[in-house]
Design a protein around this motif. Structure first.
Motif, PDB file in Angstrom:
ATOM      1  N   ILE A  75      51.295  10.601 -46.393  1.00  0.00           N
ATOM      2  CA  ILE A  75      51.196   9.370 -47.170  1.00  0.00           C
ATOM      3  C   ILE A  75      51.723   8.225 -46.328  1.00  0.00           C
ATOM      4  O   ILE A  75      52.473   8.418 -45.372  1.00  0.00           O
ATOM      5  N   SER A  76      51.327   7.028 -46.709  1.00  0.00           N
ATOM      6  CA  SER A  76      51.896   5.844 -46.074  1.00  0.00           C
ATOM      7  C   SER A  76      52.566   5.011 -47.156  1.00  0.00           C
ATOM      8  O   SER A  76      52.185   5.048 -48.326  1.00  0.00           O
ATOM      9  N   ARG A  77      53.579   4.309 -46.743  1.00  0.00           N
ATOM     10  CA  ARG A  77      54.397   3.499 -47.638  1.00  0.00           C
ATOM     11  C   ARG A  77      54.234   2.053 -47.215  1.00  0.00           C
ATOM     12  O   ARG A  77      54.398   1.715 -46.040  1.00  0.00           O
ATOM     13  N   TYR A  78      53.911   1.195 -48.184  1.00  0.00           N
ATOM     14  CA  TYR A  78      53.764  -0.228 -47.894  1.00  0.00           C
ATOM     15  C   TYR A  78      54.741  -1.018 -48.751  1.00  0.00           C
ATOM     16  O   TYR A  78      54.645  -1.013 -49.978  1.00  0.00           O
ATOM     17  N   ASP A  79      55.694  -1.665 -48.095  1.00  0.00           N
ATOM     18  CA  ASP A  79      56.663  -2.515 -48.769  1.00  0.00           C
ATOM     19  C   ASP A  79      56.127  -3.939 -48.732  1.00  0.00           C
ATOM     20  O   ASP A  79      55.926  -4.511 -47.655  1.00  0.00           O
ATOM     21  N   HIS A  80      55.900  -4.509 -49.901  1.00  0.00           N
ATOM     22  CA  HIS A  80      55.330  -5.853 -49.979  1.00  0.00           C
ATOM     23  C   HIS A  80      56.310  -6.929 -49.540  1.00  0.00           C
ATOM     24  O   HIS A  80      55.907  -8.070 -49.294  1.00  0.00           O
ATOM     25  N   GLY A  81      57.598  -6.588 -49.469  1.00  0.00           N
ATOM     26  CA  GLY A  81      58.592  -7.540 -48.996  1.00  0.00           C
ATOM     27  C   GLY A  81      58.791  -8.733 -49.917  1.00  0.00           C
ATOM     28  O   GLY A  81      59.090  -9.826 -49.449  1.00  0.00           O
ATOM     29  N   THR A  82      58.610  -8.529 -51.188  1.00  0.00           N
ATOM     30  CA  THR A  82      58.768  -9.606 -52.150  1.00  0.00           C
ATOM     31  C   THR A  82      60.178  -9.580 -52.740  1.00  0.00           C
ATOM     32  O   THR A  82      60.917  -8.603 -52.578  1.00  0.00           O
ATOM     33  N   ALA A  83      60.541 -10.669 -53.446  1.00  0.00           N
ATOM     34  CA  ALA A  83      61.860 -10.759 -54.067  1.00  0.00           C
ATOM     35  C   ALA A  83      62.068  -9.615 -55.065  1.00  0.00           C
ATOM     36  O   ALA A  83      63.131  -9.003 -55.100  1.00  0.00           O
ATOM     37  N   ASN A  84      61.064  -9.337 -55.862  1.00  0.00           N
ATOM     38  CA  ASN A  84      61.095  -8.160 -56.733  1.00  0.00           C
ATOM     39  C   ASN A  84      60.531  -7.002 -55.917  1.00  0.00           C
ATOM     40  O   ASN A  84      59.360  -7.030 -55.555  1.00  0.00           O
ATOM     41  N   PRO A  85      61.372  -6.016 -55.628  1.00  0.00           N
ATOM     42  CA  PRO A  85      60.902  -4.927 -54.762  1.00  0.00           C
ATOM     43  C   PRO A  85      59.603  -4.297 -55.267  1.00  0.00           C
ATOM     44  O   PRO A  85      59.491  -3.950 -56.440  1.00  0.00           O
ATOM     45  N   ARG A  86      58.635  -4.231 -54.377  1.00  0.00           N
ATOM     46  CA  ARG A  86      57.363  -3.583 -54.706  1.00  0.00           C
ATOM     47  C   ARG A  86      56.936  -2.757 -53.508  1.00  0.00           C
ATOM     48  O   ARG A  86      56.735  -3.279 -52.411  1.00  0.00           O
ATOM     49  N   VAL A  87      56.794  -1.458 -53.751  1.00  0.00           N
ATOM     50  CA  VAL A  87      56.377  -0.528 -52.706  1.00  0.00           C
ATOM     51  C   VAL A  87      55.193   0.258 -53.248  1.00  0.00           C
ATOM     52  O   VAL A  87      55.220   0.736 -54.377  1.00  0.00           O
ATOM     53  N   ASP A  88      54.157   0.368 -52.450  1.00  0.00           N
ATOM     54  CA  ASP A  88      52.980   1.157 -52.815  1.00  0.00           C
ATOM     55  C   ASP A  88      52.854   2.324 -51.854  1.00  0.00           C
ATOM     56  O   ASP A  88      53.184   2.210 -50.665  1.00  0.00           O
ATOM     57  N   TYR A  89      52.346   3.421 -52.373  1.00  0.00           N
ATOM     58  CA  TYR A  89      52.097   4.612 -51.573  1.00  0.00           C
ATOM     59  C   TYR A  89      50.605   4.907 -51.608  1.00  0.00           C
ATOM     60  O   TYR A  89      49.946   4.704 -52.625  1.00  0.00           O
ATOM     61  N   SER A  90      50.089   5.395 -50.499  1.00  0.00           N
ATOM     62  CA  SER A  90      48.682   5.806 -50.448  1.00  0.00           C
ATOM     63  C   SER A  90      48.562   7.015 -49.533  1.00  0.00           C
ATOM     64  O   SER A  90      49.414   7.249 -48.673  1.00  0.00           O
ATOM     65  N   LEU A  91      47.505   7.761 -49.741  1.00  0.00           N
ATOM     66  CA  LEU A  91      47.245   8.910 -48.884  1.00  0.00           C
ATOM     67  C   LEU A  91      46.743   8.424 -47.529  1.00  0.00           C
ATOM     68  O   LEU A  91      45.956   7.479 -47.457  1.00  0.00           O
TER      69      LEU A  91
END
Length: 122
Positions: A69-85
């Motif tokens: 999987i890969s992890r993408y941190d949007h780097g926003t003030a409200n933590p948002r991280v997405d995971y994808s295959l």
């Protein structure tokens, strides 16, 4: 450059480590949920019944560490991280589903084997 035997041994060693991660109680379930469209941590936590936050975090780290999987941190003030295959993760889930298809195709014969006789299935 690796010789054919060295490359095969290395590929087997990597496959064994990946299978060890995927064959845990949660590994495959988390992979399948990410593949089904649950990309955020809380979505995954709700989708995988019974997993703790700590175990989900650990499982996600292991799957990422092994390139599934890969992890993408949007780097926003409200933590948002997405995971994808990753491509490898997608192919692995497809391969596992093919194994399930094989099992269904041979179910009658497999159920006759001593290991499966009389066992209740959950």
């Amino acid at each position: 450059m690796l010789g054919d035997d060295d490359e095969e041994q290395r590929a087997r060693a990597i496959a064994q480590r990946v299978f060890a991660v995927v064959s845990t109680k949660w590994g495959l379930r988390v992979l399948e949920e990410i593949g089904a469209g649950h990309h955020r941590f809380r979505e995954l936590h709700r989708a995988v019944d019974g997993i703790s936050y700590k175990m989900l975090t650990r499982t996600l780290r292991e799957l990422e560490h092994h390139g599934l999987i890969s992890r993408y941190d949007h780097g926003t003030a409200n933590p948002r991280v997405d995971y994808s295959l990753t491509a490898a993760g997608t192919r692995l889930v497809t391969t596992v589903h093919a194994l399930c298809d094989w099992s269904r195709a041979h179910l009658d014969r497999l159920l006759e084997a001593p290991a499966h006789r009389g066992e209740p299935f959950a």
